[in-house]
Each structure stands twice: as structure tokens, then as C-alpha cells.
Design an enzyme around this catalytic site. Structure first.
Site: not given
Ligand SMILES: [Zn+2]
Length: 195
Positions: A85, A142, A144
């Protein structure tokens, strides 16, 4: 020669798992690792680094006001520093890590996010981009199929949040890594639906 490394990735790109695996690999070679995380991360057990695949380790918590060079020397002597982090370390603390690399020949590996939920740099990540010898992206995709680069913040109704503070302590918001195109498209759809 020791180097300063920045290994960045979006949410869910297994950064913590890689940080812990890297620690294991160093220790297997007989090297000692100072494992640290910033104090702004208040998720479950402030001093535990936990990855989604089940690995967890205790780390030393670095607060925003801590002098990181002093904290390192107080902690003892190590062969390597690994920070999780790292985007939440302050720019001054990143400069301190840079100094440990240069003056004490200590390798420092920083894992963290590059940008916030509105695609802007975290100050610590920006300083790392400026100072690191080695910058690598830990990729995730992602839904997609394209590479995810935006850490979209969602409210409890599943809507993307487009304003607010960079860091929300104790918030119940959720994050999902998305590609920029899908992120923009989804915001556009939300706006159209609310008219
Ligand atoms: Zn996407």
C-alpha cells in the site's frame, strides 16, 4: 547496486500477494525483510497485510508523521525493505526510502496503487514514479477483457462515485478495477438514467 522498485497495479491485481511472496523468496535465501505498511490503511487488523488468496503477514505500521529512516534504524538491521500500500506513504517517506537505497545500499520494493478513484496520482505513488529505478505494472483486466487502469469507487447501490475525498477512512465503498472506456461509459449511463 540496490534499487528502488515501484510495482504498481489497479485494485485486485494481487499486489499484496506478490509483496508477501517476494518476502518469502528473500527469506528463503537467508535474507531478512523489513515489512511495512502505512497507517492510513485501516482494513481488518491495522498491522496485517492480507491478500485475497489467503496469505497474511504482520507488518510494521508507518504513520504519516513517522521519520522512515529513524523507524528503519529503530527496527533493527535488514537486507531488504518491502512496503505494501505504498501509495499511502508520504512523499517525504518515499524520499527517505530513496535515501536508504542510495546511502545504505538497501533494496526497497514498493507495491501499491498508482491512481485514486478519479484517476489522479496518490502523492506517494507520484513520488515513487519520479524516484524509482524500476517501475513495473502488475496487470489485471476489466470485465470487458481490456487492461484495467481505473480504480472505480462504488456506493452501496452499485453506482460509480465521481466525487469525494481521495482517501475515505472506514468507508463502506467498494472498488473495482476497470478500463477507462468502461468506466466512462458506465458514468455516462448513470447520468442518462438519472435525468
Ligand atoms: Zn472495460
Amino acid at each position: 547496486m540496490a534499487k528502488l522498485y515501484f510495482k504498481y497495479g489497479a485494485m485486485g491485481s494481487s499486489k499484496s500477494a506478490q509483496a508477501l511472496t517476494t518476502k518469502f523468496n528473500y527469506e528463503e535465501k537467508g535474507m531478512s525483510v523489513w515489512l511495512i505498511k502505512p497507517g492510513t490503511d485501516t482494513r481488518d487488523g491495522a498491522d496485517i497485510i492480507r491478500s485475497r488468496i489467503g496469505l497474511s503477514q504482520k507488518a510494521q505500521v508507518i504513520q504519516p508523521d513517522d521519520d522512515i529512516i529513524k523507524a528503519y534504524h529503530d527496527a533493527g538491521s535488514y537486507d531488504v525493505i518491502i512496503a505494501d500500500e505504498a501509495q499511502f506513504l508520504t512523499p517525504k517517506q518515499i524520499e527517505g526510502l530513496r535515501k536508504l537505497v542510495d546511502e545504505e545500499d538497501l533494496p526497497v520494493l514498493c507495491f501499491g496503487l498508482r491512481t485514486d478513484f478519479l484517476t489522479h496520482f496518490f502523492p506517494g505513488a507520484q513520488r515513487l514514479m519520479e524516484l524509482a529505478d524500476s517501475i513495473t505494472e502488475i496487470k489485471t483486466i476489466c470485465e470487458c477483457g481490456r487492461k484495467a487502469t481505473v480504480n472505480a469507487r462504488f456506493d452501496d447501490k452499485g453506482r460509480i462515485i465521481t466525487e469525494g475525498d481521495q482517501v475515505v477512512l472506514g468507508g463502506n465503498d467498494r472498488y473495482t478495477a476497470m478500463c477507462h472506456r468502461c468506466w466512462k461509459q458506465r458514468i455516462k449511463e448513470q447520468e442518462a438514467a438519472s435525468k
